[in-house]
Design a protein around this motif. Structure first.
Motif, mmCIF file in Angstrom:
data_model
loop_
_atom_site.group_PDB
_atom_site.id
_atom_site.type_symbol
_atom_site.label_atom_id
_atom_site.label_comp_id
_atom_site.label_asym_id
_atom_site.label_seq_id
_atom_site.Cartn_x
_atom_site.Cartn_y
_atom_site.Cartn_z
ATOM 1 N N ILE A 232 0.841 -1.197 0.000
ATOM 2 C CA ILE A 232 0.000 0.000 0.000
ATOM 3 C C ILE A 232 0.872 1.241 0.000
ATOM 4 O O ILE A 232 0.698 2.168 -0.791
ATOM 5 N N ALA A 233 1.843 1.254 0.908
ATOM 6 C CA ALA A 233 2.636 2.465 1.086
ATOM 7 C C ALA A 233 3.594 2.711 -0.071
ATOM 8 O O ALA A 233 3.660 3.812 -0.609
ATOM 9 N N LYS A 234 4.350 1.650 -0.456
ATOM 10 C CA LYS A 234 5.422 1.882 -1.406
ATOM 11 C C LYS A 234 4.954 1.802 -2.848
ATOM 12 O O LYS A 234 5.465 2.482 -3.725
ATOM 13 N N VAL A 235 3.993 0.956 -3.149
ATOM 14 C CA VAL A 235 3.600 0.782 -4.546
ATOM 15 C C VAL A 235 2.323 1.546 -4.867
ATOM 16 O O VAL A 235 2.276 2.348 -5.796
ATOM 17 N N ALA A 236 1.271 1.321 -4.103
ATOM 18 C CA ALA A 236 -0.020 1.915 -4.435
ATOM 19 C C ALA A 236 -0.016 3.434 -4.343
ATOM 20 O O ALA A 236 -0.430 4.130 -5.272
ATOM 21 N N PHE A 237 0.438 3.962 -3.217
ATOM 22 C CA PHE A 237 0.438 5.425 -3.084
ATOM 23 C C PHE A 237 1.338 6.070 -4.132
ATOM 24 O O PHE A 237 1.051 7.147 -4.649
ATOM 25 N N LYS A 238 2.443 5.381 -4.439
ATOM 26 C CA LYS A 238 3.358 5.916 -5.446
ATOM 27 C C LYS A 238 2.686 5.912 -6.806
ATOM 28 O O LYS A 238 2.740 6.873 -7.561
ATOM 29 N N MET A 239 2.010 4.817 -7.091
ATOM 30 C CA MET A 239 1.398 4.635 -8.403
ATOM 31 C C MET A 239 0.272 5.621 -8.641
ATOM 32 O O MET A 239 0.108 6.145 -9.737
ATOM 33 N N PHE A 240 -0.528 5.862 -7.631
ATOM 34 C CA PHE A 240 -1.733 6.662 -7.842
ATOM 35 C C PHE A 240 -1.587 8.127 -7.469
ATOM 36 O O PHE A 240 -2.242 8.976 -8.047
ATOM 37 N N LEU A 241 -0.766 8.406 -6.462
ATOM 38 C CA LEU A 241 -0.640 9.807 -6.070
ATOM 39 C C LEU A 241 0.780 10.335 -6.250
ATOM 40 O O LEU A 241 1.041 11.496 -5.984
ATOM 41 N N GLY A 242 1.679 9.447 -6.672
ATOM 42 C CA GLY A 242 3.051 9.882 -6.888
ATOM 43 C C GLY A 242 3.817 10.150 -5.615
ATOM 44 O O GLY A 242 4.875 10.761 -5.636
ATOM 45 N N ILE A 243 3.282 9.727 -4.473
ATOM 46 C CA ILE A 243 3.985 9.947 -3.201
ATOM 47 C C ILE A 243 4.323 8.596 -2.575
ATOM 48 O O ILE A 243 3.673 7.603 -2.835
ATOM 49 N N THR A 244 5.376 8.585 -1.782
ATOM 50 C CA THR A 244 5.708 7.363 -1.056
ATOM 51 C C THR A 244 5.307 7.533 0.390
ATOM 52 O O THR A 244 5.698 8.503 1.033
ATOM 53 N N ALA A 245 4.509 6.599 0.872
ATOM 54 C CA ALA A 245 4.074 6.676 2.260
ATOM 55 C C ALA A 245 4.965 5.788 3.114
ATOM 56 O O ALA A 245 5.757 5.010 2.598
ATOM 57 N N ARG A 246 4.838 5.913 4.456
ATOM 58 C CA ARG A 246 5.582 5.035 5.353
ATOM 59 C C ARG A 246 4.585 4.265 6.198
ATOM 60 O O ARG A 246 3.484 4.728 6.443
ATOM 61 N N ILE A 247 5.029 3.096 6.620
ATOM 62 C CA ILE A 247 4.202 2.317 7.544
ATOM 63 C C ILE A 247 4.851 2.382 8.919
ATOM 64 O O ILE A 247 6.030 2.081 9.071
ATOM 65 N N GLU A 248 4.093 2.788 9.930
ATOM 66 C CA GLU A 248 4.645 2.897 11.281
ATOM 67 C C GLU A 248 3.631 2.404 12.302
ATOM 68 O O GLU A 248 2.490 2.083 11.973
ATOM 69 N N ASN A 249 4.055 2.422 13.551
ATOM 70 C CA ASN A 249 3.148 2.206 14.680
ATOM 71 C C ASN A 249 2.371 0.896 14.599
ATOM 72 O O ASN A 249 1.147 0.859 14.763
ATOM 73 N N TRP A 250 3.085 -0.161 14.331
ATOM 74 C CA TRP A 250 2.445 -1.464 14.374
ATOM 75 C C TRP A 250 1.994 -1.757 15.794
ATOM 76 O O TRP A 250 2.698 -1.491 16.756
ATOM 77 N N ALA B 265 0.919 -4.286 18.955
ATOM 78 C CA ALA B 265 1.639 -5.436 19.496
ATOM 79 C C ALA B 265 1.207 -6.739 18.835
ATOM 80 O O ALA B 265 2.016 -7.620 18.573
ATOM 81 N N ASP B 266 -0.089 -6.839 18.544
ATOM 82 C CA ASP B 266 -0.554 -8.091 17.923
ATOM 83 C C ASP B 266 -0.392 -8.062 16.407
ATOM 84 O O ASP B 266 -0.857 -8.961 15.716
ATOM 85 N N GLU B 267 0.258 -6.994 15.906
ATOM 86 C CA GLU B 267 0.521 -6.869 14.470
ATOM 87 C C GLU B 267 -0.745 -6.879 13.633
ATOM 88 O O GLU B 267 -0.737 -7.321 12.491
ATOM 89 N N LYS B 268 -1.835 -6.382 14.190
ATOM 90 C CA LYS B 268 -3.066 -6.322 13.414
ATOM 91 C C LYS B 268 -3.435 -4.896 13.057
ATOM 92 O O LYS B 268 -4.421 -4.652 12.370
ATOM 93 N N GLU B 269 -2.688 -3.928 13.574
ATOM 94 C CA GLU B 269 -2.977 -2.539 13.245
ATOM 95 C C GLU B 269 -1.709 -1.840 12.809
ATOM 96 O O GLU B 269 -0.621 -2.119 13.327
ATOM 97 N N PHE B 270 -1.845 -0.910 11.872
ATOM 98 C CA PHE B 270 -0.679 -0.117 11.489
ATOM 99 C C PHE B 270 -1.152 1.239 10.996
ATOM 100 O O PHE B 270 -2.342 1.432 10.717
ATOM 101 N N SER B 271 -0.203 2.155 10.919
ATOM 102 C CA SER B 271 -0.529 3.487 10.418
ATOM 103 C C SER B 271 0.173 3.730 9.097
ATOM 104 O O SER B 271 1.335 3.344 8.913
ATOM 105 N N VAL B 272 -0.544 4.365 8.185
ATOM 106 C CA VAL B 272 0.059 4.814 6.934
ATOM 107 C C VAL B 272 0.342 6.294 7.116
ATOM 108 O O VAL B 272 -0.575 7.079 7.373
ATOM 109 N N ILE B 273 1.611 6.652 7.002
ATOM 110 C CA ILE B 273 1.998 8.051 7.219
ATOM 111 C C ILE B 273 2.328 8.687 5.876
ATOM 112 O O ILE B 273 3.139 8.165 5.117
ATOM 113 N N LEU B 274 1.691 9.809 5.601
ATOM 114 C CA LEU B 274 1.994 10.551 4.379
ATOM 115 C C LEU B 274 2.701 11.836 4.766
ATOM 116 O O LEU B 274 2.130 12.697 5.424
#
Lengths: 186, 140
Positions: free
Chosen positions: A83-101, A103-112
């Motif tokens: 989502i962050a590296k390919v999709a956002f780049k492809m559609f909006l031309g920006i690279t996002a980061r994934i952070e804040n996983w 503990a159970d690795e079921k939630e994360f944040s997409v940072i633009l």
């Protein structure tokens, strides 16, 4: 693997047709302004933007998969990275980061760090703390993931329009959708 | 090299319903709509069964290639659950690139049409035209 996705994002971004950014930003801005006028309610507007995004997402996913050639993701981490590296780049031309996983690795944040949709936008004080201007992004992610059998909740947490440093979208994994899809689940 | 044509394309949705079907070669046998529906349903069933009988522990796709001396069939399932399958002349090689391009055409002409409802039968003229063009070019 992280840089492989970044390269794939870059490559796919270069492959697709581009549109004038100004037209895009203006169109989106008009939609939001029109919605606020029509519904006269910020919460309703937020909801409608999300629904609009959902409708885009369920169609955009096949475009994404067809153009990038990406297949099934092994796990949520790979999904997030795509989502962050390919999709956002492809559609909006920006690279996002994934952070804040979580503990159970079921939630994360997409940072633009940058978001072209928000250029030139200043929210009036009356709606600054209640409107999520580009809430459509949440719907897009939700709709797209649903089509690949991932049921998620997506919500905005932070936005530069509210004074934060970056956009933060929180994605919470709920469950795999056991479909009639014959291929074995992820 | 003489043209080795593609005979037909079928597109099936997630629940096994036929969304699209097109014939591209005059020498192929003409089938009725009912035949097409039955064929698609049968193939979908086959696809589902074959993906579940995998002897390995991991996951598996369904039936991907079927060869007889009369034709070659190749299928592709998108991660979103749509199944595309092509039948063609048995002498042909692999259809992978064709299936990929058809998936792209689907993502373009079908999905980007805002009046097309997902999972429903496809009636998009531009999609038809683009397919014919793709397969004609492929024959060269």
């Amino acid at each position: 693997m992280a840089s492989k996705n970044a390269r794939l994002g870059e490559y796919t971004f270069n492959k697709v047709d581009k549109v004038n950014a100004e037209i895009f930003v203006l169109t989106y801005g008009t939609i939001v302004a029109q919605m606020l006028e029509d519904f006269d309610d910020v919460n309703e507007t937020n909801k409608q933007l999300d629904r609009m995004g959902y409708r885009i997402g369920v169609r955009l996913i096949d475009e994404f998969l067809a153009r990038s050639g990406i297949g099934r993701c092994k796990d949520l981490k790979e999904t997030a990275d795509n989502i962050a590296k390919v999709a956002f780049k492809m559609f909006l031309g920006i690279t996002a980061r994934i952070e804040n996983w979580s503990a159970d690795e079921k939630e994360f944040s997409v940072i633009l760090d940058e978001n072209p949709l928000l250029d030139y936008v200043e929210l009036p004080p009356s709606i600054r703390t209640s409107l999520w201007y580009d809430n459509v992004i949440c719907g897009v992610i939700r709709g797209a993931l649903e089509m690949v059998q991932l049921s998620v909740d997506v919500a905005y947490l932070k936005s530069p329009l509210r004074g934060d440093d970056f956009c933060e979208v929180r994605v919470t994994f709920k469950e795999y959708i056991a479909d009639e899809v014959p291929v074995g689940e992820d | 090299m003489s043209a080795q044509p593609i005979y037909a394309l079928y597109i099936i949705n997630k629940s096994g319903g036929l969304m699209y079907q097109a014939e591209f070669a005059e020498e192929a046998r003409k089938l009725t709509m009912n035949d097409h529906l039955r064929l698609a349903g049968t193939f979908y069933g086959l696809y589902a069964i074959t993906s579940n009988v995998t002897p390995t522990k991991g996951t598996s796709t369904g039936l991907q290639v079927l060869e007889t001396d009369g034709f070659r069939l190749q299928s592709y399932q998108s991660p979103t659950g749509i199944v595309f399958y092509l039948t063609g002349h048995p002498g042909r090689g692999n259809y992978d690139h064709l299936l990929k391009q058809i998936y792209q055409l689907y993502a373009d002409y079908v999905l980007k049409n805002p009046f097309y409802e997902l999972e429903q039968p496809i009636h998009c003229q531009q999609f038809d035209a683009a397919l014919v063009k793709l397969l004609k070019e492929d024959l060269k």
